[in-house]
Design a protein around this motif. Structure first.
Motif, mmCIF file in Angstrom:
data_model
loop_
_atom_site.group_PDB
_atom_site.id
_atom_site.type_symbol
_atom_site.label_atom_id
_atom_site.label_comp_id
_atom_site.label_asym_id
_atom_site.label_seq_id
_atom_site.Cartn_x
_atom_site.Cartn_y
_atom_site.Cartn_z
ATOM 1 N N VAL A 25 8.096 -11.631 22.786
ATOM 2 C CA VAL A 25 9.060 -10.831 23.158
ATOM 3 C C VAL A 25 10.448 -10.929 22.437
ATOM 4 C CG1 VAL A 25 10.474 -9.820 24.992
ATOM 5 C CG2 VAL A 25 8.107 -10.627 25.523
ATOM 6 N N HIS A 26 10.790 -9.769 21.626
ATOM 7 C CA HIS A 26 12.211 -10.153 20.712
ATOM 8 C C HIS A 26 13.145 -9.132 21.587
ATOM 9 C CE1 HIS A 26 15.294 -9.773 17.716
ATOM 10 N NE2 HIS A 26 14.817 -8.606 17.355
ATOM 11 N N THR A 27 14.230 -9.857 21.769
ATOM 12 C CA THR A 27 15.365 -8.911 22.425
ATOM 13 C C THR A 27 16.748 -9.157 21.718
ATOM 14 O OG1 THR A 27 16.246 -10.534 23.933
ATOM 15 C CG2 THR A 27 14.239 -9.264 24.593
ATOM 16 N N HIS A 28 17.523 -8.125 22.040
ATOM 17 C CA HIS A 28 18.970 -8.201 21.616
ATOM 18 C C HIS A 28 19.878 -8.667 22.946
ATOM 19 C CE1 HIS A 28 18.288 -5.736 17.544
ATOM 20 N NE2 HIS A 28 17.506 -6.918 17.775
ATOM 21 N N SER A 29 19.350 -9.377 23.940
ATOM 22 C CA SER A 29 19.760 -9.518 25.203
ATOM 23 C C SER A 29 21.309 -10.214 24.913
ATOM 24 C CB SER A 29 19.263 -10.133 26.268
ATOM 25 O OG SER A 29 18.716 -11.414 25.621
ATOM 26 N N ASN A 76 23.093 -14.162 14.686
ATOM 27 C CA ASN A 76 23.930 -12.923 14.310
ATOM 28 C C ASN A 76 22.831 -11.675 14.992
ATOM 29 O OD1 ASN A 76 25.296 -14.840 12.720
ATOM 30 N ND2 ASN A 76 26.706 -13.288 13.276
ATOM 31 N N HIS A 77 21.838 -11.883 15.604
ATOM 32 C CA HIS A 77 20.750 -10.831 15.770
ATOM 33 C C HIS A 77 20.184 -10.617 17.135
ATOM 34 C CE1 HIS A 77 16.921 -8.880 14.055
ATOM 35 N NE2 HIS A 77 16.992 -8.686 15.311
ATOM 36 N N GLY A 78 19.707 -12.052 17.663
ATOM 37 C CA GLY A 78 19.312 -11.750 19.132
ATOM 38 C C GLY A 78 18.143 -13.051 19.345
HETATM 39 ZN ZN ZN Z 1 15.928 -7.323 16.522
#
Ligand code: ZN
Length: 209
Positions: free
Chosen positions: A88-92, A150-152
């Motif tokens: 799971v990859h998020t920008h939470s 600087n991404h998530g």
């Molecule tokens: Zn991303």
């Protein structure tokens, strides 16, 4: 792992505010490779028909929509870690705030055992690149969660349910850490304190059926 589970998981993350619009992506390992959420389909509208099936080298072999731009990251994690079944990859928001600070999260709460202890920060690289994927794999090591500068953030799991739970836990830990930082210098648990908590958590794990 069935495809509808993955679409439902992505919708759940959107409802919970962990992913917004089309940012973030979820995948599960399959016998042939992986199935990943597509690019440019808002999560609220996502169905299993949209999911992109990829082979073992990342070539799309199924699904009506184009694979997520971050597919290299997912593939690299499955290749590097035989125990990983879901990513799971998020920008939470809270996790991304700490990723912007490029600040690893020390073990500030015993629940972080579920994340593999300290959460590292992978170096910045342009989204979607092999360089980013390599940096995340290296930073993650044998852990379960990493911030991406600087991404998530990214979490891995031995099941989709475990990965979802870790995505929620990571965001909660990041919120707590940011709050704590705003009030002073957070205390960090020692390795022996974390080990004792881990032992206790093991004993609370439900017995296998
Ligand atoms: Zn991303």
């Amino acid at each position: 792992m069935s495809a509808p589970d993955l679409a439902e998981a992505a919708q759940q993350l959107a409802r919970e505010g962990l992913v917004v619009g089309t940012a973030g992506n979820v995948s599960v390992r399959t016998r042939a490779g992986l199935v990943i959420t597509p690019s440019a389909v808002p999560y609220e509208q996502l169905t299993s028909a949209h999911l992109a099936a990829l082979d073992a080298v990342g070539v799309q072999v199924g699904g009506t929509h184009r694979k997520s731009s971050e597919w290299r990251l997912h593939l690299a994690l499955y290749q590097a870690r035989g125990d990983v079944q879901a990513v799971v990859h998020t920008h939470s928001a809270a996790a991304t705030a700490l990723a912007v600070l490029r600040r690893p999260i020390p073990p500030i709460h015993y629940a972080m055992h579920q994340l593999g202890g300290e959460v590292p920060v992978a170096p910045y690289a342009t989204f979607g690149t092999a360089e980013l994927a390599e940096g995340v794999v290296a930073a993650l090591g044998a852990g379960h969660a990493a911030l991406m500068a600087n991404h998530g953030a990214v979490v891995v799991g031995e099941s989709l349910a475990a990965a979802l739970e870790r995505a929620r836990l990571l965001e909660w830990v990041c919120r707590v850490y940011l709050h704590a930082l705003s009030g002073g210098t957070p205390h960090v648990l020692s390795p022996s304190e974390m080990a004792a908590a881990a032992e206790r958590l093991q004993s609370y794990r439900p017995a296998p059926p």
